[in-house]
Design an enzyme around this catalytic site. Structure first.
Site, PDB file in Angstrom:
ATOM      1  CE1 TYR A 144      -3.663   2.536   0.355  1.00  0.00           C
ATOM      2  CE2 TYR A 144      -2.431   3.416   2.211  1.00  0.00           C
ATOM      3  CZ  TYR A 144      -3.449   3.530   1.290  1.00  0.00           C
ATOM      4  OH  TYR A 144      -4.259   4.644   1.303  1.00  0.00           O
ATOM      5  CG  ASP A 239       5.654   3.716   1.045  1.00  0.00           C
ATOM      6  OD1 ASP A 239       5.880   4.427   2.051  1.00  0.00           O
ATOM      7  OD2 ASP A 239       4.523   3.540   0.568  1.00  0.00           O
ATOM      8  CE  LYS A 267       0.709   5.770   8.125  1.00  0.00           C
ATOM      9  NZ  LYS A 267       0.737   4.827   7.030  1.00  0.00           N
TER      10      LYS A 267
HETATM   11  C1  PLP Z   1       0.115   5.183   5.599  1.00  0.00           C
HETATM   12  C2  PLP Z   1       0.910   4.805   4.384  1.00  0.00           C
HETATM   13  C3  PLP Z   1       0.891   5.562   3.202  1.00  0.00           C
HETATM   14  C4  PLP Z   1      -0.056   6.687   2.996  1.00  0.00           C
HETATM   15  O1  PLP Z   1       0.150   7.739   3.840  1.00  0.00           O
HETATM   16  P1  PLP Z   1      -1.081   8.770   4.085  1.00  0.00           P
HETATM   17  O2  PLP Z   1      -0.470   9.810   4.954  1.00  0.00           O
HETATM   18  O3  PLP Z   1      -2.164   7.966   4.716  1.00  0.00           O
HETATM   19  O4  PLP Z   1      -1.472   9.286   2.742  1.00  0.00           O
HETATM   20  C5  PLP Z   1       1.767   5.217   2.191  1.00  0.00           C
HETATM   21  N1  PLP Z   1       2.592   4.175   2.324  1.00  0.00           N
HETATM   22  C6  PLP Z   1       2.630   3.415   3.421  1.00  0.00           C
HETATM   23  C7  PLP Z   1       3.603   2.284   3.517  1.00  0.00           C
HETATM   24  C8  PLP Z   1       1.765   3.695   4.479  1.00  0.00           C
HETATM   25  O5  PLP Z   1       1.755   2.893   5.545  1.00  0.00           O
END
Ligand code: PLP
Length: 424
Positions: A144, A239, A267
């Site tokens: 994701y 990511d 985050k």
């Molecule tokens: C949470 C998350 C995202 C998206 O971040 P948002 O701030 O919710 O748009 C992208 N990649 C990973 C691995 C995530 O856990």
């Protein structure tokens, strides 16, 4: 447990917000029941509008590695708010936070701040396409990376399938250049690169998968991914929106010793406020406007409140280096879960990297999306509700990570382990 205020609010919310929420998993759809409306939180505890208290293992889905309302973070936000909340002009805070991040992750020469992880990944991919002059991108099934059109594709099983949209409203053309491969399978990935020679701009990967539940990379997998992308002239994008500053000060790239070309963050670097960032090698980052031709902008990007919260969080992490402690807390929790499951003869499989964990209700190993999906989600829902009803807030879905923070005391873990014996 009295939850009538949450029930009433949820009914009202459903009239005003689709599903009653602003992000789907919060609605408890995959476990059923009423989502708790949260009134306040401190440390490892969240308190709902009916005054029920829960030990929280969601922690806002990862940002709150220091716990809720950490004194230093709150003080930083408060001090900055009094000086103004947004200027639309550069600040020293951005420079300081960027400096800390580039020190923590040697693969980062430069960074660009945005407002979410979604923005970070979509911008990093635009940059990768511009830099390489290629159009195709590769992601893993079950990975994701936020909700940009081009990333809402997991495709079916098998190798080298062209992307099929995961959501209505995503035009097939938007994912036509998105290739997907199974996680932890280097053979399939090599075939994919072979089949699309000179066309793949970038591969994006969660170095520890966190959004199919936690799935660590197999021995040598990330090294293999690095070698393949180098061989084929594609950029490697980590990511690290979850793993950055979570699995260690240097993120997953530090933990596994693999250097990506670009990194996406979010985050933790926002300390609980909305932030994302992407960064990497200077020669690539200099393609970003205004130093280069890749357009990307944001009215609130580098927002001073968010920078202050992120900076306070990273400063505490650097000063206290809590990673060994976090790991031992999470290990004790997972051992408690395993012991309780064994006594009850309920098959589970647990994956954990540092303070990041998932308990899969599955008898076999979970190494990729296909094996994650074999989990008994009905059983997970029972587990979830039994815990929730006794004051423990786990993720309302089987396919999410659990998070332990610095604020989870030994007693909190011990209380959870005792509750788990009853729950199982
Ligand atoms: C949470 C998350 C995202 C998206 O971040 P948002 O701030 O919710 O748009 C992208 N990649 C990973 C691995 C995530 O856990």
């Amino acid at each position: 447990m009295d939850i009538h205020k949450s029930e009433k609010l949820f009914a009202e919310a459903q009239q005003l917000l689709p599903g009653g929420v602003d992000s789907p998993v919060r609605a408890f759809k995959s476990v059923g029941g009423t989502p708790r409306f949260i009134a306040r939180a401190e440390g490892a505890t969240i308190i709902d509008v009916d005054d029920n208290r829960y030990i929280d293992y969601v922690m806002s889905w990862g940002p709150l590695i220091l716990g809720h309302a950490h004194a230093e973070v709150v003080a930083a936000i408060r001090a900055q708010a009094a000086r103004g909340t947004s200027y639309g002009a550069p600040t020293e805070l951005e420079v300081e936070l960027a400096r800390l991040m580039t020190q923590a992750m040697p693969s980062l020469d430069m960074v660009r701040f945005v407002n979410s992880g979604t923005e970070a990944t979509m911008s990093a991919l635009r940059l990768a396409r511009a830099f390489t002059g290629r159009t195709k991108i590769v992601k893993f099934e079950g990975g994701y990376h936020g909700h940009a059109d081009m990333l809402l594709a997991q495709a079916g099983s098998g190798v080298a399938t062209l992307g099929i949209p995961d959501s209505v409203g995503v035009p097939p053309a938007a994912v036509a250049d998105t290739l997907t491969a199974p996680y932890n399978n280097l053979r399939a990935l090599a075939q994919l690169f072979e089949a699309h020679r000179h066309q793949i701009a970038a591969l994006i990967v969660e170095p520890v998968a966190g959004n199919m539940g936690v799935v660590p990379p197999c021995e040598g997998f990330l090294q293999g991914v690095r070698a393949l992308t180098l061989e084929h002239g594609a950029l490697l994008i980590f990511d690290e929106v979850i793993t950055g500053f979570r699995v260690g000060w240097g993120g997953a790239q530090g933990l596994y010793g693999v250097k990506p070309d670009l990194t996406c963050l979010g985050k933790i670097i926002g300390g609980g406020l909305p932030v994302g960032a992407y960064g990497g090698r200077r020669e690539i980052m200099q393609w970003v406007a205004p130093s280069g031709p890749v357009y990307q902008a944001g009215t609130l990007s580098g927002n001073p409140l968010a920078m202050a919260a992120g900076l306070a969080t990273l400063n505490v992490l650097r000063r206290t280096n809590p990673y060994a402690m976090l790991e031992s807390l999470a290990a004790r929790l997972c051992e408690g879960i395993a012991a309780a499951a064994e006594v009850a003869r309920i098959p589970i499989w647990q994956n954990r990297v540092g303070s990041l964990f998932t308990t899969f209700f599955s008898s076999g190993p979970v190494t990729d999306y296909a094996s994650a999906k074999k989990s008994d989600t009905a059983r997970y829902a029972k587990f979830f509700h039994a815990l929730l009803d006794t004051g423990f807030y786990f993720a309302p879905s089987q396919f999410e990570a659990g998070f332990v923070s610095v604020a989870h005391s030994d007693e909190a873990i011990e209380q959870t382990v005792i509750a788990l014996r009853r729950v199982f």
